[in-house]
Design a protein around this motif. Structure first.
Motif, PDB file in Angstrom:
ATOM      1  N   ILE A 341       3.368   2.166   9.805  1.00 25.76           N
ATOM      2  CA  ILE A 341       3.218   2.734   8.468  1.00 25.76           C
ATOM      3  C   ILE A 341       3.832   4.125   8.373  1.00 25.76           C
ATOM      4  CG2 ILE A 341       1.182   1.374   7.933  1.00 25.76           C
ATOM      5  CD1 ILE A 341      -0.543   3.770   8.628  1.00 25.76           C
ATOM      6  N   GLN A 342       3.953   4.856   9.474  1.00 22.62           N
ATOM      7  CA  GLN A 342       4.618   6.157   9.416  1.00 22.62           C
ATOM      8  C   GLN A 342       6.094   5.990   9.102  1.00 22.62           C
ATOM      9  OE1 GLN A 342       3.821   8.817  12.682  1.00 22.62           O
ATOM     10  NE2 GLN A 342       1.800   7.966  13.051  1.00 22.62           N
ATOM     11  N   SER A 345       6.334   5.257   5.342  1.00 26.94           N
ATOM     12  CA  SER A 345       6.143   6.452   4.507  1.00 26.94           C
ATOM     13  C   SER A 345       7.389   7.336   4.513  1.00 26.94           C
ATOM     14  CB  SER A 345       4.931   7.243   4.987  1.00 26.94           C
ATOM     15  OG  SER A 345       3.747   6.486   4.896  1.00 26.94           O
ATOM     16  N   GLU A 379      -0.127  -2.258   1.398  1.00 27.34           N
ATOM     17  CA  GLU A 379      -0.815  -1.331   2.286  1.00 27.34           C
ATOM     18  C   GLU A 379      -2.000  -0.689   1.562  1.00 27.34           C
ATOM     19  OE1 GLU A 379      -0.231  -0.945   5.371  1.00 27.34           O
ATOM     20  OE2 GLU A 379       1.599  -2.147   5.479  1.00 27.34           O
ATOM     21  N   LYS A 380      -3.066  -0.420   2.311  1.00 31.50           N
ATOM     22  CA  LYS A 380      -4.280   0.149   1.737  1.00 31.50           C
ATOM     23  C   LYS A 380      -4.428   1.645   1.991  1.00 31.50           C
ATOM     24  CE  LYS A 380      -6.860  -4.189   2.195  1.00 31.50           C
ATOM     25  NZ  LYS A 380      -8.071  -4.839   2.753  1.00 31.50           N
ATOM     26  N   LYS A 381      -3.630   2.199   2.908  1.00 30.46           N
ATOM     27  CA  LYS A 381      -3.760   3.615   3.222  1.00 30.46           C
ATOM     28  C   LYS A 381      -3.221   4.440   2.055  1.00 30.46           C
ATOM     29  CE  LYS A 381      -3.199   6.838   7.025  1.00 30.46           C
ATOM     30  NZ  LYS A 381      -2.662   7.047   8.383  1.00 30.46           N
ATOM     31  N   PRO A 382      -3.974   5.417   1.542  1.00 34.17           N
ATOM     32  CA  PRO A 382      -3.535   6.169   0.352  1.00 34.17           C
ATOM     33  C   PRO A 382      -2.227   6.918   0.552  1.00 34.17           C
ATOM     34  CG  PRO A 382      -5.886   6.485   0.749  1.00 34.17           C
ATOM     35  CD  PRO A 382      -5.357   5.771   1.944  1.00 34.17           C
ATOM     36  N   SER A 383      -2.022   7.492   1.738  1.00 37.08           N
ATOM     37  CA  SER A 383      -0.793   8.265   1.949  1.00 37.08           C
ATOM     38  C   SER A 383       0.445   7.380   1.856  1.00 37.08           C
ATOM     39  CB  SER A 383      -0.852   8.947   3.317  1.00 37.08           C
ATOM     40  OG  SER A 383      -0.976   7.990   4.357  1.00 37.08           O
ATOM     41  N   VAL A 384       0.350   6.164   2.370  1.00 37.88           N
ATOM     42  CA  VAL A 384       1.479   5.241   2.294  1.00 37.88           C
ATOM     43  C   VAL A 384       1.718   4.812   0.851  1.00 37.88           C
ATOM     44  CG1 VAL A 384       2.421   3.069   3.156  1.00 37.88           C
ATOM     45  CG2 VAL A 384       0.976   4.454   4.626  1.00 37.88           C
ATOM     46  N   GLN A 418      -3.157  -7.265  -3.494  1.00 38.59           N
ATOM     47  CA  GLN A 418      -2.815  -5.845  -3.555  1.00 38.59           C
ATOM     48  C   GLN A 418      -1.441  -5.632  -4.169  1.00 38.59           C
ATOM     49  OE1 GLN A 418      -3.964  -7.403  -0.913  1.00 38.59           O
ATOM     50  NE2 GLN A 418      -5.784  -6.342  -0.162  1.00 38.59           N
TER      51      GLN A 418
END
Length: 853
Positions: A341-342, A345, A379-384, A418
């Protein structure tokens, strides 16, 4: 004048202008100023010698005597004021360097002020950019007071004309260096200039400037900006072109009221200046790592994150050079699908920077990146999600609703909840932000996809569907969507209506909001200065002016209308902040009956329109006959003068266009050189890549040959293993068939001892005490077995001698460990029992032999 000082007035003016005595030059400069002020118009013969020899005024403004220099700069201001645009364009290149070097750095306050006034006249009469370009080099001068004077002059220029007229693009790159100048006065003047630019540019100035300033400098500027953020700047001085446009608009509108003055500057809030237009494009591709392709495909995620971090840092620029970015876009689109995920992003942020840096030029890359971005919204991570949404919003800002709609609607059909929810949310954002409403076919596609989400099984997706339908209803109206909402129940319609009432959109499909031709022309005309009159209103006012039936205006009507317009303009000029150009210079102009000529005398005959000139010539035909020109000749003369003026302006424009084309050609040549160097580097890299590929192919061939050899060895070993297994299976079949008769072995052994017939065994490790009968009895154990030779050797290796006991035990131990078969274990047990009996027999034989002795 005293007797000691000679009378310089008797000398010719040309000789006094270059006289070695400064007082003579001073008197000449003053006389020159008076001559310029008394000229009739800007085509007066007085101006010709100085326009033909611009080097003369170059020496005047740099006079070695400070008193004479100030008087010379005053003469230059008079020349520009009364000589008009031809004087400004002719003297600009020669006088500006001298004005900056000697005028702005002067110790006399009057000289500095006159110098700034001369620079303002040069800008007013022509184009601002050439003047500012000639001043910019002095911002990096060694003399601090010259730098401070130049910055102060620039402050006055932007304060009088505004940043919308004088582009800040030329001086913005110099501001960070000026803020770091060692002189305190330079830094203070730079701060004043920056605050003035902030009044016109707003927050866009911070986006351009703050990245190159120190934190302390940013803090000080922020405090200064807060003090003036509520002030609205106004343009205090108009360009000559703006003045002519206002005069033409006023004359066309028939303004006759003297109290209706020409507005000097707009009091409305200035239009926002786009910082994108003020910065130079950056060649991002040349700054990216050369091994980007290799590192971004590395199996280690840390390597991919590291290289994308470097790429993100280089791509975070405001404006991109217009080159081909398709390879970089493909790499980023592939990174969007990465498992880490990094990496996702960082790739999304890079796409966002590229879309903002290319703007509309990014449209050709949208199809490559839009679908991967929408699919990765699972994706569920807010930053992504924030990074992905930022890239999606930037893509829409550089495109339109029609370009992103097909891929968006396809993503709304995804099987992942999602993705459906995030895509619907993106659709809602672009519907609210679009300024061009969707077409009827697009409305049908949107409502069809949104209605499907209204009936989704997940509450979050259904809520997004309600909002999408409500937002679209706000754009199209309820009537347009009634046919598509028949299948929705009342409870769902209630929720849709709630979103419909709260939605805020920027476009609507109602016919009443579409601009007509008349309103569109009014909007275009309203974007000018405050003094200009919209075309629609001017058309109405023109219709009220009386016209003869023949369609040709009479002289009386022309005279009255133009007289009122020019008189009001003249009054405004006398009361405005711009100084009056000249007063009446002849009895004809001072006569009240000829006030019309007096009202337009300030700008000369060329400052009037052809209609007003014609009417004035008809009105004053009797009094002008004394000059020997008829009315027709005078009209023709005015026409020729206007054509000459237009020709001169066109010539200057062509001159500047030629210089711009030369600059563009030089830039293109530099770009060609850069591209050729890049091509050479790419060719070298291509050659090295070919060599690497060949070496890799050679290594691959060697590895294939090694693989074949290994396969052959493996097959041989497999054959040997099969052969050994067959031998083991055969041994396991024959060993269990033999039996041991302990009593027979014992009897035969004792019999052989008693008879004394002792014969050592041949080729065995058995003690020589074992006789032939014992050997024959042992050999009988294997009678009937033909394939137990190995077992015979192991059994025959048994030794009755105590010295060989350990060796025999180890031999049988190894024999028992060689196989795990059940038959071999039984054979080992039998052998061990046999050994024990042989040891007992040995002990008994020894005891009996001792007794016999």
């Amino acid at each position: 004048m005293s007797a000691e000082e000679p009378d310089y007035t008797q000398l010719p003016l040309e000789e006094r202008l270059q006289h070695k005595v400064w007082k003579a030059r001073l008197e000449a400069y003053q006389e020159l100023t008076n001559q310029f002020q008394k000229t009739a118009d800007e085509n007066d013969p007085v101006f010709k010698p100085y326009l033909a020899n611009p080097e003369l005024f170059k020496k005047i403004v740099t006079d070695s005597n400070v008193v004479a220099q100030e008087s010379g700069i005053t003469a230059l201001c008079a020349l520009l004021e009364y000589g008009g645009t031809p004087a400004a364009t002719r003297l600009r290149q020669q006088v500006i360097p001298g004005l900056c070097e000697k005028g702005l750095s002067s110790s006399r306050a009057g000289t500095k002020q006159k110098t700034i006034e001369a620079l303002l006249w040069l800008i007013e009469l022509d184009s601002p950019d050439p003047v500012v370009e000639l001043m910019v080099p002095y911002l990096s001068a060694r003399l601090p007071k010259l730098v401070a004077g130049t910055v102060k002059a620039l402050y006055e220029i932007y304060s009088q004309f505004g940043a919308q007229v004088v582009s800040p693009k030329l001086i913005l790159p110099s501001l960070p260096k000026l803020f770091s100048h060692a002189d305190r006065t330079v830094r203070a003047e730079t701060s004043n200039l920056t605050v003035e630019l902030f009044l016109w540019m707003g927050d866009s100035l911070e986006q351009i400037l703050f990245s190159d300033l120190k934190p302390v400098q940013q803090k000080d500027l922020t405090v200064a900006f807060e003090k003036v953020k509520d002030q609205k700047p106004t343009q205090k001085r108009l360009l000559k072109s703006q003045q002519i446009a206002n005069e033409q608009n006023a004359a066309a509108a028939g303004i006759a009221d003297e109290d209706n003055d020409v507005v000097m500057g707009s009091t409305d809030e200035p239009a926002t200046i786009d910082p994108y237009d003020l910065v130079e494009p950056v060649d991002v591709l040349s700054k990216l790592p050369s091994d980007l392709t290799t590192r971004v495909t590395s199996a280690k995620w840390k390597d991919r994150v590291e290289v994308l971090t470097e790429v993100e840092k280089e791509m975070n620029v405001m404006k991109y050079l217009d080159v081909d970015y398709i390879e970089l876009v493909r790499i980023l689109a592939k990174c969007i699908k990465d498992v880490n995920i990094q990496v996702v992003s960082l790739a999304a942020k890079c796409i966002e920077f590229m879309a903002k840096g290319l703007r509309t030029r990014f449209q050709k890359y949208i199809q490559t990146v839009l679908t991967p971005l929408l699919e990765r919204c699972k994706e569920k991570k807010p930053s992504v999600l924030d990074a992905l949404n930022g890239a999606l919003d930037a893509i829409f800002q550089c495109s339109s609703l029609s370009e992103v709609l097909p891929d968006t609607l396809d993503a709304m059909k995804s099987k992942t909840p999602q993705v459906r929810s995030a895509t619907c949310q993106y659709l809602i954002r672009i519907l609210k932000e679009t300024k061009i409403p969707p077409t009827k076919s697009e409305v049908a596609e949107i409502i069809t996809s949104a209605v499907k989400l209204v009936g989704d099984t997940l509450p979050d997706v259904r809520t997004r569907g309600f909002e999408a339908v409500g937002t679209l209803m706000k754009i199209c109206g309820e009537r347009e969507l009634n046919s598509h909402l028949d299948s929705i129940d009342d409870l769902k319609m209630k929720k849709i209506k709630e979103f419909y009432e709260n939605a805020e959109v920027k476009s609507k499909m109602n016919s009443s909001t579409k601009p007509t031709k008349a309103s569109a022309s009014s909007v275009v005309s309203a974007t000018g200065s405050k003094g200009s009159v919209p075309k629609a209103s001017s058309t109405k006012r023109k219709s009220t002016i009386g016209k003869p039936s023949s369609g040709i205006p009479s002289s009386s009507s022309l005279s009255s209308s133009s007289l009122g317009a020019t008189s009001s303009i003249a009054k405004k000029r006398t009361t405005s902040s711009i100084p009056s150009k000249r007063g009446p210079t002849s009895p004809l102009k001072s006569d009240p009956s000829n006030s019309r000529l007096g009202s337009v005398g300030k700008s000369g005959l060329t400052g009037r329109s052809l209609q007003s000139t014609t009417s004035s010539s008809l009105h004053l035909n009797g009094s002008n006959n004394s000059h020997g020109l008829t009315d027709a000749e005078r009209v023709e003369l005015e026409q020729l003068r206007q054509e000459k003026l237009k020709w001169q302006q066109e010539r200057e424009k062509q001159k500047w266009s030629l210089e711009e084309s030369m600059n563009d050609s030089s830039k293109l040549m530099k770009e060609i050189q850069q591209l050729s160097s890049k091509i050479d580097k790419l060719n070298e890299q291509h050659t090295s890549d070919l060599m690497t590929i060949k070496s890799r192919e050679t290594q691959l061939q060697r590895a294939q040959s090694d693989l074949e050899i290994s396969n052959l060895k493996i097959s041989q070993l497999e054959n040997e293993i099969e052969l050994i297994q067959k031998q083991k299976s055969a041994s396991a079949f024959t060993v269990p068939s033999f039996t041991l008769d302990a009593s027979s072995i014992s009897n035969s052994f004792h019999g052989s001892l008693n008879n004394g017939h002792q014969k050592p065994l041949q080729d065995s490790n058995v003690s020589p005490y074992v006789n032939e009968s014992t050997s024959s009895s042992l050999g009988g154990l294997t009678t009937g077995t033909k394939s137990i030779d190995g077992l015979d050797r192991r059994v025959s290796g048994l030794s009755i001698d105590s010295n060989d006991q350990k060796e025999n035990g180890a031999l049988y131990t190894r024999a028992t460990l060689d196989t795990s078969d059940e038959s071999w274990r039984r054979a080992a047990e039998v052998t061990s029992q046999l050994k024990a009996r042989i040891e007992k027999m040995k002990a008994k034989s020894r005891a009996s032999s001792q007794r016999n002795l």
